[in-house]
Write an enzyme that holds these catalytic residues in place. Structure first.
Site, PDB file in Angstrom:
ATOM      1  N   SER A  58       0.861  -1.176   0.000  1.00 51.55           N
ATOM      2  CA  SER A  58       0.000   0.000   0.000  1.00 51.55           C
ATOM      3  C   SER A  58       0.900   1.230   0.000  1.00 51.55           C
ATOM      4  O   SER A  58       1.790   1.353   0.846  1.00 51.55           O
ATOM      5  CB  SER A  58      -0.902   0.011   1.240  1.00 51.55           C
ATOM      6  OG  SER A  58      -1.665   1.205   1.296  1.00 51.55           O
ATOM      7  N   GLY A  70     -11.648  10.119 -20.910  1.00 48.78           N
ATOM      8  CA  GLY A  70     -12.277   9.266 -21.906  1.00 48.78           C
ATOM      9  C   GLY A  70     -12.160   9.926 -23.267  1.00 48.78           C
ATOM     10  O   GLY A  70     -12.393  11.132 -23.414  1.00 48.78           O
ATOM     11  N   GLN A 121      -5.839   3.056 -28.139  1.00 49.67           N
ATOM     12  CA  GLN A 121      -5.436   2.115 -27.084  1.00 49.67           C
ATOM     13  C   GLN A 121      -5.984   0.705 -27.277  1.00 49.67           C
ATOM     14  O   GLN A 121      -5.434  -0.250 -26.720  1.00 49.67           O
ATOM     15  CB  GLN A 121      -5.885   2.638 -25.711  1.00 49.67           C
ATOM     16  CG  GLN A 121      -5.347   3.998 -25.345  1.00 49.67           C
ATOM     17  CD  GLN A 121      -6.388   5.071 -25.540  1.00 49.67           C
ATOM     18  OE1 GLN A 121      -7.106   5.050 -26.533  1.00 49.67           O
ATOM     19  NE2 GLN A 121      -6.479   5.998 -24.595  1.00 49.67           N
ATOM     20  N   THR A 175      -0.041  11.376 -35.751  1.00 51.40           N
ATOM     21  CA  THR A 175       0.482  12.404 -34.854  1.00 51.40           C
ATOM     22  C   THR A 175       1.872  11.988 -34.386  1.00 51.40           C
ATOM     23  O   THR A 175       2.114  10.825 -34.060  1.00 51.40           O
ATOM     24  CB  THR A 175      -0.448  12.617 -33.649  1.00 51.40           C
ATOM     25  OG1 THR A 175      -0.640  11.366 -32.964  1.00 51.40           O
ATOM     26  CG2 THR A 175      -1.810  13.119 -34.108  1.00 51.40           C
ATOM     27  N   ASP A 200      -6.236  14.064 -28.305  1.00 47.98           N
ATOM     28  CA  ASP A 200      -7.684  14.243 -28.429  1.00 47.98           C
ATOM     29  C   ASP A 200      -8.006  15.670 -28.873  1.00 47.98           C
ATOM     30  O   ASP A 200      -8.920  15.896 -29.673  1.00 47.98           O
ATOM     31  CB  ASP A 200      -8.377  13.934 -27.104  1.00 47.98           C
ATOM     32  CG  ASP A 200      -8.267  12.474 -26.716  1.00 47.98           C
ATOM     33  OD1 ASP A 200      -8.102  11.623 -27.612  1.00 47.98           O
ATOM     34  OD2 ASP A 200      -8.338  12.173 -25.505  1.00 47.98           O
TER      35      ASP A 200
END
Length: 326
Positions: A36, A48, A172, A223, A257
Site C-alpha cells: 500500500s 475518456g 489504445q 500524430t 484528443d
C-alpha cells in the site's frame, strides 16, 4: 448534420507517491506482493476519448453528439459536458455499472502502477447508432474511438451501412484486436488516426503493408508529438505539418484528443486538410500547457497568434472568421 464521437467516457484518479516503488519491492517476495503506497496528492479529472474530443468540438460550437456508455454516477459529468456544448442525449446510462475509471499512482521516478476499470463500457455494444442518426437529423461523420471492441465494430458497420463517412481512431484498443477486427475497423475509413507507435502496431495487427492499408482508407493522419503530424494518401506525397511549439508543457494527457477536435472542426467548416491539421496542432499545444484534458480555455487571440507564429499570417487570417464565434 452533425459529428458523432463514439468511444470511452471515464474518470481519471491520479495519485502521486513521494517515494520510489522500487524501494518497497523485495526481490524474494515478488510472487506474493501486498503493498500500500501512501499518496500525498490526488487529482480527479474528467476523461475518456469520446468525452475529450466532444468537449473540444463543443467549445468550438460544433454541437457534437457524444456516443458511449456511462454509469449512474455520470450526472455531474454529463452536466459539465452539456454546459460546454456537448449533446449527451445518446449516452447510455447503466443501471448497475459505474462509469469507467482509470486509477494511477506515480512515484518520484515517474514509474506508474495503474488499473483501468471498464465498468459501463461493457454496455456500449447495445447502443444503436442508426437510431441516433435518425433522432439527430443525420450525421456528417462518425468518429469511432477506443471503446468496447464490440461497440467499435458495430458502430463502424452501421456507419458504413448508412453511408456515413467514418474516422477510425482505434488507439489504445489496437493491442486487444485480432487481425480480422483490426481490418474491419479501418477498412473504408475516410480518415484514419494513429500516433507513430500505433501506426506500426496497426500494420502488424492487420498484416497489411503501408501501401495496402493506404489503398483501403482515404487519408491516414499520424500524430508525431513535437514533430507535428503527417497526412498520407494513396498516390500522393506525404504532407507534413509542424507542431505549434511550446516551452510550457504541463501535462501531455489529452493533447492527441485536442488535435482531433481541431482537425474535425476544420473538416466541418470545409477547410483544406492542411489548414485543419494546423488548427488541430494549435489546440493540442493549448492542452499541453494545461493540467487535465478538459480544463483548458480557448482564446481566439491566442490561437490566432500561435498559428501566425508557426504557419504565417495568411494561415492566421484564414481561421480568424471562425474564431470570432469561439
Amino acid at each position: 448534420m452533425r459529428i458523432a464521437v463514439t468511444g470511452s467516457i471515464a474518470t481519471d484518479h491520479l495519485m502521486v507517491f513521494p517515494g520510489r516503488f522500487a524501494d518497497q519491492l523485495i526481490k524474494e517476495q515478488l510472487e506474493r506482493v501486498s503493498l500500500s503506497f501512501l499518496a500525498d496528492r490526488l487529482d480527479v479529472r474528467r476523461g475518456g476519448v469520446a468525452a475529450n474530443i466532444a468537449f473540444g468540438l463543443g467549445l468550438l460550437g460544433l454541437d457534437p453528439v457524444m456516443v458511449g456508455a456511462a454509469g449512474p454516477d455520470f450526472a455531474d459529468y454529463g452536466a459539465w459536458l452539456r454546459a460546454n456544448g456537448v449533446d449527451t442525449s445518446a449516452v447510455r446510462v447503466s443501471e448497475t455499472l459505474h462509469t469507467a475509471r482509470f486509477v494511477c499512482t506515480t512515484d518520484q521516478d515517474q514509474n506508474q502502477i495503474a488499473t483501468f476499470y471498464a465498468g459501463a463500457m461493457a454496455e456500449a455494444p447495445r447502443i444503436d447508432l442508426a437510431g441516433i442518426a435518425g433522432r439527430t437529423g443525420g450525421l456528417r461523420l462518425v468518429l469511432v474511438g477506443a471503446d468496447d471492441p464490440a461497440a467499435m465494430l458495430r458502430h463502424t458497420a452501421t456507419a458504413h451501412r448508412l453511408g456515413i463517412p467514418v474516422a477510425a481512431d482505434p488507439s489504445q484498443q489496437l493491442a486487444r484486436l485480432d487481425r480480422e477486427q483490426a481490418r474491419l475497423l479501418v477498412d473504408r475509413a475516410t480518415w484514419l488516426f494513429t500516433n507513430e507507435y500505433e501506426a506500426a502496431l496497426l500494420l502488424e495487427r492487420t498484416g497489411w503493408s503501408e501501401k495496402e492499408l493506404l489503398a483501403r482508407v482515404g487519408t491516414w493522419i499520424t500524430t508525431r508529438g513535437a514533430d507535428g503530424v503527417s497526412l498520407t494518401r494513396s498516390g500522393a506525397d506525404r504532407l507534413a505539418v509542424p507542431a505549434v511549439p511550446t516551452d510550457r508543457i504541463a501535462d501531455p494527457t489529452g493533447a492527441g484528443d485536442a488535435f482531433r477536435s481541431g482537425f474535425l472542426a476544420g473538416l466541418a467548416w470545409q477547410w483544406p486538410a492542411r489548414q485543419a491539421a494546423r488548427f488541430g496542432c494549435a489546440l493540442a499545444t493549448t492542452v499541453l500547457e494545461s493540467v487535465g484534458t478538459q480544463e483548458y480555455k480557448l482564446l481566439p487571440s491566442d490561437l490566432a497568434a500561435r498559428i501566425a507564429q508557426t504557419y504565417g499570417d495568411d494561415a492566421a487570417r484564414f481561421i480568424e472568421p471562425r474564431l470570432a464565434d469561439v
